[in-house]
Design a protein around this motif. Structure first.
Motif, PDB file in Angstrom:
ATOM      1  N   LEU A   8       0.811  -1.210   0.000  1.00 38.24           N
ATOM      2  CA  LEU A   8       0.000   0.000   0.000  1.00 38.24           C
ATOM      3  C   LEU A   8       0.848   1.264   0.000  1.00 38.24           C
ATOM      4  O   LEU A   8       0.601   2.199  -0.754  1.00 38.24           O
ATOM      5  N   PHE A   9       1.870   1.310   0.846  1.00 43.58           N
ATOM      6  CA  PHE A   9       2.766   2.466   0.905  1.00 43.58           C
ATOM      7  C   PHE A   9       4.083   2.143   0.210  1.00 43.58           C
ATOM      8  O   PHE A   9       4.634   1.059   0.376  1.00 43.58           O
ATOM      9  N   ARG A  43      -1.710   5.653  -6.365  1.00 44.94           N
ATOM     10  CA  ARG A  43      -2.864   6.542  -6.579  1.00 44.94           C
ATOM     11  C   ARG A  43      -2.751   7.815  -5.756  1.00 44.94           C
ATOM     12  O   ARG A  43      -3.720   8.321  -5.227  1.00 44.94           O
ATOM     13  N   ASN A  44      -1.534   8.302  -5.629  1.00 45.23           N
ATOM     14  CA  ASN A  44      -1.234   9.533  -4.893  1.00 45.23           C
ATOM     15  C   ASN A  44      -1.739   9.472  -3.447  1.00 45.23           C
ATOM     16  O   ASN A  44      -2.162  10.472  -2.873  1.00 45.23           O
ATOM     17  N   LEU A  45      -1.684   8.303  -2.860  1.00 45.56           N
ATOM     18  CA  LEU A  45      -2.065   8.136  -1.457  1.00 45.56           C
ATOM     19  C   LEU A  45      -1.062   8.884  -0.579  1.00 45.56           C
ATOM     20  O   LEU A  45       0.143   8.682  -0.681  1.00 45.56           O
ATOM     21  N   ASN A  46      -1.569   9.789   0.249  1.00 48.66           N
ATOM     22  CA  ASN A  46      -0.763  10.517   1.222  1.00 48.66           C
ATOM     23  C   ASN A  46      -1.400  10.316   2.587  1.00 48.66           C
ATOM     24  O   ASN A  46      -2.607  10.488   2.735  1.00 48.66           O
ATOM     25  N   ALA A  47      -0.606  10.003   3.581  1.00 48.93           N
ATOM     26  CA  ALA A  47      -1.103   9.865   4.942  1.00 48.93           C
ATOM     27  C   ALA A  47      -0.079  10.490   5.881  1.00 48.93           C
ATOM     28  O   ALA A  47       1.129  10.355   5.680  1.00 48.93           O
ATOM     29  N   GLN A  48      -0.581  11.182   6.888  1.00 51.46           N
ATOM     30  CA  GLN A  48       0.302  11.865   7.824  1.00 51.46           C
ATOM     31  C   GLN A  48      -0.342  11.860   9.194  1.00 51.46           C
ATOM     32  O   GLN A  48      -1.562  12.025   9.323  1.00 51.46           O
ATOM     33  N   ALA A  49       0.473  11.706  10.210  1.00 53.42           N
ATOM     34  CA  ALA A  49       0.021  11.797  11.601  1.00 53.42           C
ATOM     35  C   ALA A  49       1.100  12.521  12.396  1.00 53.42           C
ATOM     36  O   ALA A  49       2.288  12.242  12.228  1.00 53.42           O
ATOM     37  N   GLN A  65      -1.516  23.511  24.580  1.00 51.18           N
ATOM     38  CA  GLN A  65      -2.478  22.608  23.955  1.00 51.18           C
ATOM     39  C   GLN A  65      -1.732  21.409  23.388  1.00 51.18           C
ATOM     40  O   GLN A  65      -0.661  21.540  22.824  1.00 51.18           O
ATOM     41  N   ARG A  66      -2.316  20.240  23.570  1.00 52.96           N
ATOM     42  CA  ARG A  66      -1.772  19.013  23.029  1.00 52.96           C
ATOM     43  C   ARG A  66      -2.831  18.422  22.104  1.00 52.96           C
ATOM     44  O   ARG A  66      -3.990  18.324  22.485  1.00 52.96           O
ATOM     45  N   TYR A  67      -2.400  18.047  20.891  1.00 52.33           N
ATOM     46  CA  TYR A  67      -3.379  17.509  19.958  1.00 52.33           C
ATOM     47  C   TYR A  67      -2.713  16.564  18.953  1.00 52.33           C
ATOM     48  O   TYR A  67      -1.505  16.577  18.761  1.00 52.33           O
ATOM     49  N   LEU A  68      -3.548  15.777  18.322  1.00 52.07           N
ATOM     50  CA  LEU A  68      -3.146  14.851  17.279  1.00 52.07           C
ATOM     51  C   LEU A  68      -3.633  15.410  15.953  1.00 52.07           C
ATOM     52  O   LEU A  68      -4.807  15.785  15.826  1.00 52.07           O
ATOM     53  N   PHE A  69      -2.760  15.497  14.970  1.00 50.52           N
ATOM     54  CA  PHE A  69      -3.115  15.938  13.623  1.00 50.52           C
ATOM     55  C   PHE A  69      -3.059  14.726  12.701  1.00 50.52           C
ATOM     56  O   PHE A  69      -2.061  13.999  12.679  1.00 50.52           O
ATOM     57  N   LEU A  70      -4.140  14.499  11.953  1.00 50.21           N
ATOM     58  CA  LEU A  70      -4.205  13.403  10.988  1.00 50.21           C
ATOM     59  C   LEU A  70      -4.571  13.969   9.621  1.00 50.21           C
ATOM     60  O   LEU A  70      -5.408  14.872   9.522  1.00 50.21           O
ATOM     61  N   PHE A  71      -3.958  13.425   8.586  1.00 51.47           N
ATOM     62  CA  PHE A  71      -4.238  13.837   7.212  1.00 51.47           C
ATOM     63  C   PHE A  71      -4.237  12.600   6.336  1.00 51.47           C
ATOM     64  O   PHE A  71      -3.387  11.724   6.492  1.00 51.47           O
ATOM     65  N   GLY A  72      -5.197  12.525   5.426  1.00 54.29           N
ATOM     66  CA  GLY A  72      -5.236  11.435   4.461  1.00 54.29           C
ATOM     67  C   GLY A  72      -5.819  11.923   3.156  1.00 54.29           C
ATOM     68  O   GLY A  72      -6.742  12.753   3.147  1.00 54.29           O
ATOM     69  N   GLN A  73      -5.276  11.433   2.046  1.00 53.76           N
ATOM     70  CA  GLN A  73      -5.760  11.845   0.731  1.00 53.76           C
ATOM     71  C   GLN A  73      -5.410  10.763  -0.273  1.00 53.76           C
ATOM     72  O   GLN A  73      -4.349  10.144  -0.190  1.00 53.76           O
ATOM     73  N   VAL A  74      -6.313  10.545  -1.227  1.00 53.43           N
ATOM     74  CA  VAL A  74      -6.054   9.569  -2.282  1.00 53.43           C
ATOM     75  C   VAL A  74      -6.784  10.025  -3.544  1.00 53.43           C
ATOM     76  O   VAL A  74      -7.790  10.730  -3.464  1.00 53.43           O
ATOM     77  N   ASP A  75      -6.267   9.637  -4.690  1.00 49.16           N
ATOM     78  CA  ASP A  75      -6.877   9.927  -5.986  1.00 49.16           C
ATOM     79  C   ASP A  75      -7.377   8.606  -6.569  1.00 49.16           C
ATOM     80  O   ASP A  75      -6.632   7.909  -7.265  1.00 49.16           O
ATOM     81  N   GLY A  77      -9.512   7.666  -9.006  1.00 45.57           N
ATOM     82  CA  GLY A  77      -9.592   7.404 -10.438  1.00 45.57           C
ATOM     83  C   GLY A  77      -9.942   8.647 -11.221  1.00 45.57           C
ATOM     84  O   GLY A  77     -10.045   9.753 -10.689  1.00 45.57           O
ATOM     85  N   ARG A  78     -10.164   8.457 -12.515  1.00 45.09           N
ATOM     86  CA  ARG A  78     -10.414   9.586 -13.411  1.00 45.09           C
ATOM     87  C   ARG A  78     -11.712  10.307 -13.090  1.00 45.09           C
ATOM     88  O   ARG A  78     -11.778  11.535 -13.110  1.00 45.09           O
ATOM     89  N   ARG A  79     -12.777   9.600 -12.805  1.00 41.37           N
ATOM     90  CA  ARG A  79     -14.073  10.209 -12.518  1.00 41.37           C
ATOM     91  C   ARG A  79     -14.211  10.642 -11.057  1.00 41.37           C
ATOM     92  O   ARG A  79     -15.092  11.425 -10.725  1.00 41.37           O
ATOM     93  N   TRP A  80     -13.385  10.114 -10.199  1.00 36.36           N
ATOM     94  CA  TRP A  80     -13.358  10.513  -8.787  1.00 36.36           C
ATOM     95  C   TRP A  80     -11.909  10.873  -8.479  1.00 36.36           C
ATOM     96  O   TRP A  80     -11.159  10.086  -7.896  1.00 36.36           O
ATOM     97  N   PRO A  81     -11.470  12.085  -8.878  1.00 35.93           N
ATOM     98  CA  PRO A  81     -10.049  12.400  -8.838  1.00 35.93           C
ATOM     99  C   PRO A  81      -9.443  12.630  -7.460  1.00 35.93           C
ATOM    100  O   PRO A  81      -8.229  12.555  -7.314  1.00 35.93           O
ATOM    101  N   ARG A  82     -10.244  12.922  -6.437  1.00 36.80           N
ATOM    102  CA  ARG A  82      -9.619  13.188  -5.131  1.00 36.80           C
ATOM    103  C   ARG A  82     -10.631  13.028  -4.009  1.00 36.80           C
ATOM    104  O   ARG A  82     -11.778  13.408  -4.125  1.00 36.80           O
ATOM    105  N   VAL A  83     -10.155  12.502  -2.893  1.00 41.40           N
ATOM    106  CA  VAL A  83     -10.920  12.458  -1.640  1.00 41.40           C
ATOM    107  C   VAL A  83      -9.905  12.539  -0.508  1.00 41.40           C
ATOM    108  O   VAL A  83      -8.811  11.979  -0.594  1.00 41.40           O
ATOM    109  N   GLY A  84     -10.252  13.280   0.542  1.00 40.57           N
ATOM    110  CA  GLY A  84      -9.304  13.409   1.640  1.00 40.57           C
ATOM    111  C   GLY A  84      -9.912  14.040   2.878  1.00 40.57           C
ATOM    112  O   GLY A  84     -11.086  14.422   2.900  1.00 40.57           O
TER     113      GLY A  84
END
Length: 168
Positions: A8-9, A43-49, A65-75, A77-84
């Protein structure tokens, strides 16, 4: 530290960061210390914590302040180019009242292209802070941007947005 696994990665990295800020004559404005993880895949999968320990100056006081930052993004396909998404989870500073509360800050987004000429961009943000067991505020923003491209010189764009903030 960097790793190049299969699956996957395709690239993984761990890191640490430290930042301190001062104002000449007034002293410390705060700091941001933490550790993190980043991954990149197909598929341009990006994940960050990241885990943050942050001090912020509010008036003449430093609040932590103490906090957790999470980021995720993937492309997907052609008709659904990005979600994150982006998510901050943990403590948040209430700058108006000079105190620390608890609550998340979430942002989700996607793009959909049903045809070569039509595109929808949808995003939503939601945030709230609780202080001493009471809700201080809840904020939300939803947005839809629709673009239809007739040709390379003409397009039609419509944007609708809903914003609401409830505070106590």
């Amino acid at each position: 530290l960097r790793f190049y696994p299969t699956g996957l990665f395709r690239f993984l990295r761990t890191y640490a960061f430290a930042e301190r800020t001062w104002q000449i004559g007034d002293g410390s404005l705060g700091h941001d210390y933490g550790v993190g993880f980043f991954g990149f895949g197909s598929r341009n999968l990006n994940a960050q914590a990241e885990i943050h320990h942050q001090q912020v100056r509010v008036g003449d006081r430093l609040l932590t302040q103490r906090y957790l930052f999470l980021f995720g993004q993937v492309d997907p396909g052609r008709r659904w180019p990005r979600v994150g998404f982006n998510l901050n989870l943990g403590e948040q500073v209430d700058f108006a009242n000079g105190q620390v509360g608890h609550g998340p800050n979430l942002y989700v987004y996607t793009q959909i292209r049903p045809t070569d000429h039509l595109e929808f961009q949808v995003d939503a943000r939601r945030s709230w802070v609780d202080v001493h067991g009471q809700r201080l505020f809840t904020a939300r923003v939803e947005r839809l941007k629709t673009t239809y491209v007739f040709n390379r010189r003409a397009l039609l764009r419509l944007i609708g947005q809903y914003v609401r903030t409830d505070s106590d």
